[in-house]
Design a protein around this motif. Structure first.
Motif, mmCIF file in Angstrom:
data_model
loop_
_atom_site.group_PDB
_atom_site.id
_atom_site.type_symbol
_atom_site.label_atom_id
_atom_site.label_comp_id
_atom_site.label_asym_id
_atom_site.label_seq_id
_atom_site.Cartn_x
_atom_site.Cartn_y
_atom_site.Cartn_z
ATOM 1 N N PHE A 69 -3.520 -1.279 -18.957
ATOM 2 C CA PHE A 69 -2.346 -0.535 -19.395
ATOM 3 C C PHE A 69 -1.245 -0.732 -18.353
ATOM 4 O O PHE A 69 -1.341 -0.240 -17.240
ATOM 5 C CB PHE A 69 -2.697 0.962 -19.543
ATOM 6 C CG PHE A 69 -1.668 1.753 -20.315
ATOM 7 C CD1 PHE A 69 -0.385 1.919 -19.841
ATOM 8 C CD2 PHE A 69 -1.999 2.335 -21.529
ATOM 9 C CE1 PHE A 69 0.555 2.642 -20.549
ATOM 10 C CE2 PHE A 69 -1.063 3.070 -22.250
ATOM 11 C CZ PHE A 69 0.224 3.217 -21.754
ATOM 12 N N ASP A 70 -0.191 -1.459 -18.726
ATOM 13 C CA ASP A 70 0.906 -1.788 -17.803
ATOM 14 C C ASP A 70 0.393 -2.483 -16.540
ATOM 15 O O ASP A 70 0.885 -2.233 -15.430
ATOM 16 C CB ASP A 70 1.704 -0.525 -17.431
ATOM 17 C CG ASP A 70 2.695 -0.140 -18.518
ATOM 18 O OD1 ASP A 70 3.010 -0.992 -19.374
ATOM 19 O OD2 ASP A 70 3.153 1.024 -18.513
ATOM 20 N N ILE A 103 0.830 -1.201 0.000
ATOM 21 C CA ILE A 103 0.000 0.000 0.000
ATOM 22 C C ILE A 103 0.863 1.250 0.000
ATOM 23 O O ILE A 103 0.633 2.210 -0.755
ATOM 24 C CB ILE A 103 -0.957 -0.012 1.211
ATOM 25 C CG1 ILE A 103 -1.959 -1.168 1.081
ATOM 26 C CG2 ILE A 103 -1.698 1.319 1.335
ATOM 27 C CD1 ILE A 103 -2.797 -1.388 2.313
ATOM 28 N N ASP A 104 1.897 1.252 0.841
ATOM 29 C CA ASP A 104 2.802 2.407 0.910
ATOM 30 C C ASP A 104 3.541 2.599 -0.414
ATOM 31 O O ASP A 104 3.718 3.726 -0.877
ATOM 32 C CB ASP A 104 3.808 2.218 2.048
ATOM 33 C CG ASP A 104 3.174 2.357 3.422
ATOM 34 O OD1 ASP A 104 2.059 2.905 3.493
ATOM 35 O OD2 ASP A 104 3.781 1.903 4.414
ATOM 36 N N ARG A 105 3.977 1.487 -1.025
ATOM 37 C CA ARG A 105 4.689 1.565 -2.301
ATOM 38 C C ARG A 105 3.795 2.181 -3.371
ATOM 39 O O ARG A 105 4.212 3.052 -4.130
ATOM 40 C CB ARG A 105 5.128 0.160 -2.735
ATOM 41 C CG ARG A 105 5.889 0.127 -4.060
ATOM 42 C CD ARG A 105 5.743 -1.242 -4.714
ATOM 43 N NE ARG A 105 6.357 -2.278 -3.928
ATOM 44 C CZ ARG A 105 7.584 -2.779 -4.158
ATOM 45 N NH1 ARG A 105 8.289 -2.315 -5.155
ATOM 46 N NH2 ARG A 105 8.064 -3.736 -3.400
ATOM 47 N N HIS A 106 2.539 1.709 -3.429
ATOM 48 C CA HIS A 106 1.604 2.210 -4.435
ATOM 49 C C HIS A 106 1.317 3.694 -4.204
ATOM 50 O O HIS A 106 1.303 4.482 -5.160
ATOM 51 C CB HIS A 106 0.311 1.405 -4.372
ATOM 52 C CG HIS A 106 -0.705 1.843 -5.365
ATOM 53 N ND1 HIS A 106 -0.734 1.389 -6.664
ATOM 54 C CD2 HIS A 106 -1.742 2.727 -5.261
ATOM 55 C CE1 HIS A 106 -1.730 1.954 -7.318
ATOM 56 N NE2 HIS A 106 -2.356 2.763 -6.491
ATOM 57 N N HIS A 107 1.097 4.068 -2.959
ATOM 58 C CA HIS A 107 0.760 5.459 -2.654
ATOM 59 C C HIS A 107 1.895 6.388 -3.061
ATOM 60 O O HIS A 107 1.662 7.431 -3.700
ATOM 61 C CB HIS A 107 0.461 5.601 -1.157
ATOM 62 C CG HIS A 107 0.106 6.996 -0.745
ATOM 63 N ND1 HIS A 107 -1.035 7.638 -1.165
ATOM 64 C CD2 HIS A 107 0.772 7.891 0.047
ATOM 65 C CE1 HIS A 107 -1.075 8.863 -0.658
ATOM 66 N NE2 HIS A 107 0.004 9.031 0.084
ATOM 67 N N GLY A 159 -6.559 -1.027 -13.068
ATOM 68 C CA GLY A 159 -5.258 -0.506 -12.677
ATOM 69 C C GLY A 159 -4.973 0.862 -13.248
ATOM 70 O O GLY A 159 -3.860 1.131 -13.710
ATOM 71 N N SER A 160 -5.949 1.740 -13.221
ATOM 72 C CA SER A 160 -5.780 3.075 -13.805
ATOM 73 C C SER A 160 -4.712 3.862 -13.045
ATOM 74 O O SER A 160 -4.817 4.056 -11.834
ATOM 75 C CB SER A 160 -7.095 3.846 -13.767
ATOM 76 O OG SER A 160 -8.095 3.176 -14.498
ATOM 77 N N GLY A 161 -3.712 4.307 -13.747
ATOM 78 C CA GLY A 161 -2.744 5.216 -13.155
ATOM 79 C C GLY A 161 -3.238 6.640 -13.280
ATOM 80 O O GLY A 161 -4.445 6.882 -13.398
ATOM 81 N N VAL A 162 -2.319 7.583 -13.284
ATOM 82 C CA VAL A 162 -2.726 8.991 -13.327
ATOM 83 C C VAL A 162 -3.078 9.443 -14.737
ATOM 84 O O VAL A 162 -3.732 10.469 -14.913
ATOM 85 C CB VAL A 162 -1.621 9.894 -12.742
ATOM 86 C CG1 VAL A 162 -1.371 9.554 -11.288
ATOM 87 C CG2 VAL A 162 -0.336 9.784 -13.541
ATOM 88 N N THR A 209 -10.500 2.288 -12.723
ATOM 89 C CA THR A 209 -10.490 1.524 -11.479
ATOM 90 C C THR A 209 -9.056 1.242 -11.030
ATOM 91 O O THR A 209 -8.108 1.335 -11.810
ATOM 92 C CB THR A 209 -11.220 0.171 -11.633
ATOM 93 O OG1 THR A 209 -10.383 -0.758 -12.346
ATOM 94 C CG2 THR A 209 -12.543 0.324 -12.363
ATOM 95 N N ASP A 210 -8.930 0.870 -9.765
ATOM 96 C CA ASP A 210 -7.639 0.443 -9.223
ATOM 97 C C ASP A 210 -7.930 -0.397 -7.982
ATOM 98 O O ASP A 210 -9.066 -0.408 -7.471
ATOM 99 C CB ASP A 210 -6.773 1.656 -8.866
ATOM 100 C CG ASP A 210 -5.286 1.333 -8.911
ATOM 101 O OD1 ASP A 210 -4.928 0.154 -8.699
ATOM 102 O OD2 ASP A 210 -4.483 2.247 -9.155
ATOM 103 N N ILE A 211 -6.899 -1.069 -7.507
ATOM 104 C CA ILE A 211 -7.087 -1.861 -6.287
ATOM 105 C C ILE A 211 -7.043 -0.980 -5.050
ATOM 106 O O ILE A 211 -7.398 -1.430 -3.956
ATOM 107 C CB ILE A 211 -6.039 -2.989 -6.163
ATOM 108 C CG1 ILE A 211 -4.620 -2.435 -6.244
ATOM 109 C CG2 ILE A 211 -6.271 -4.041 -7.236
ATOM 110 C CD1 ILE A 211 -3.549 -3.469 -5.973
ATOM 111 N N PHE A 212 -6.608 0.273 -5.207
ATOM 112 C CA PHE A 212 -6.586 1.234 -4.116
ATOM 113 C C PHE A 212 -7.461 2.427 -4.480
ATOM 114 O O PHE A 212 -7.526 2.817 -5.645
ATOM 115 C CB PHE A 212 -5.164 1.740 -3.862
ATOM 116 C CG PHE A 212 -4.170 0.658 -3.545
ATOM 117 C CD1 PHE A 212 -4.123 0.085 -2.283
ATOM 118 C CD2 PHE A 212 -3.279 0.223 -4.506
ATOM 119 C CE1 PHE A 212 -3.210 -0.906 -1.987
ATOM 120 C CE2 PHE A 212 -2.351 -0.764 -4.221
ATOM 121 C CZ PHE A 212 -2.317 -1.334 -2.957
#
Length: 250
Positions: free
Chosen positions: A98-99, A6-10, A52-55, A68-71
């Motif tokens: 995407f990735d 979670i910390d890594r993703h954030h 897994g949508s990024g920015v 969407t994303d898991i977080f």
């Protein structure tokens, strides 16, 4: 999901968001990537979902795409786990990753879930790192995630595995290994491969992406794009991006 994950993703999302805001070339390049994806969407009157949508905002090119994303993040529409989607069976037209595919530890298990959620004729569209001569350099030497070209791919999760137990996994070479070598193609849970397309995407590589410095002035982007078009003709040497389209039988 561990606290470390979670910390890594954030932290990654914070860094990516900063790069996205200060790099107009990166935003323009992503728009061309999203346009390439949009050309392969199944034309069904049902929702398209990005997992897994990024920015990067795919909705600028595909309006109404559910991000969407898991977080939870401010820019996504809802939280989703690729192995246990909340959508009804047969309710989706497209799933865009995407990735994301190279982060799926059990890709066959995920494809079974995609098959459940997609309507007949629906599509899974993957946009992934590509392993060419240049791709090996970019992703094998200059990128922190492993290519894992010689590591076994565990296609299905163990019987006792719980989708809530997902942890961090990365193998950037998985899509190239699976979809560019006919002898390695696994059972795709009923999907058929309807398209593969390799892109040099040197303009993206030289932009530094989210984590590295940009190596050319933004004003040179048209020139970099022209170079990409030339290098696209030699994908074994120059391809750094791979688009794969999987279709569920109608």
């Amino acid at each position: 999901m561990t606290l470390e994950s979670i910390d890594r993703h954030h932290q990654e999302m914070l860094n990516n968001g900063d790069a996205w805001r200060r790099k107009p070339a990166l935003r323009a390049i992503y728009k061309t990537f999203h346009q390439a994806i949009a050309r392969h969407l199944a034309p069904l009157p049902l929702p398209t979902v990005e997992l897994g949508s990024g920015v990067a905002d795919i909705q600028q090119v595909i309006p109404g795409c559910i991000r969407t994303d898991i977080f939870p993040n401010p820019w996504i529409d809802q939280v989703e786990n690729a192995y246990a989607l909340s959508f009804d069976s047969g309710s989706l037209a497209n799933l865009v990753l995407f990735d994301v595919f190279h982060h799926l530890r059990y890709p066959g298990t995920a494809l079974q879930e995609f098959d459940r959620a997609l309507a007949p004729g629906g599509r899974v569209i993957l946009f992934e790192p590509c392993v060419s001569l240049l791709g090996r350099l970019v992703y094998g030497v200059l990128h922190p995630e492993p290519l894992a070209l010689h590591q076994p791919i565990q296609w299905h999760a163990p019987p006792t595995w719980n989708p809530a137990q997902i942890d961090y996994y990365a193998a950037q070479g998985n899509a190239s290994r699976l979809f560019l070598n006919a002898n390695r193609a696994p059972n795709l849970a009923g999907f058929r491969v309807v398209a593969t397309q390799r892109y040099a995407a040197i303009a993206y590589v030289a932009s530094g992406g989210y984590s590295k410095p940009q190596l050319y002035p933004t004003a040179w982007l048209p020139l970099m794009t022209a170079i990409d078009r030339l290098c696209d003709h030699l994908p074994q040497l120059f391809a750094t991006r791979l688009l794969v389209v999987l279709e569920k039988p109608a």
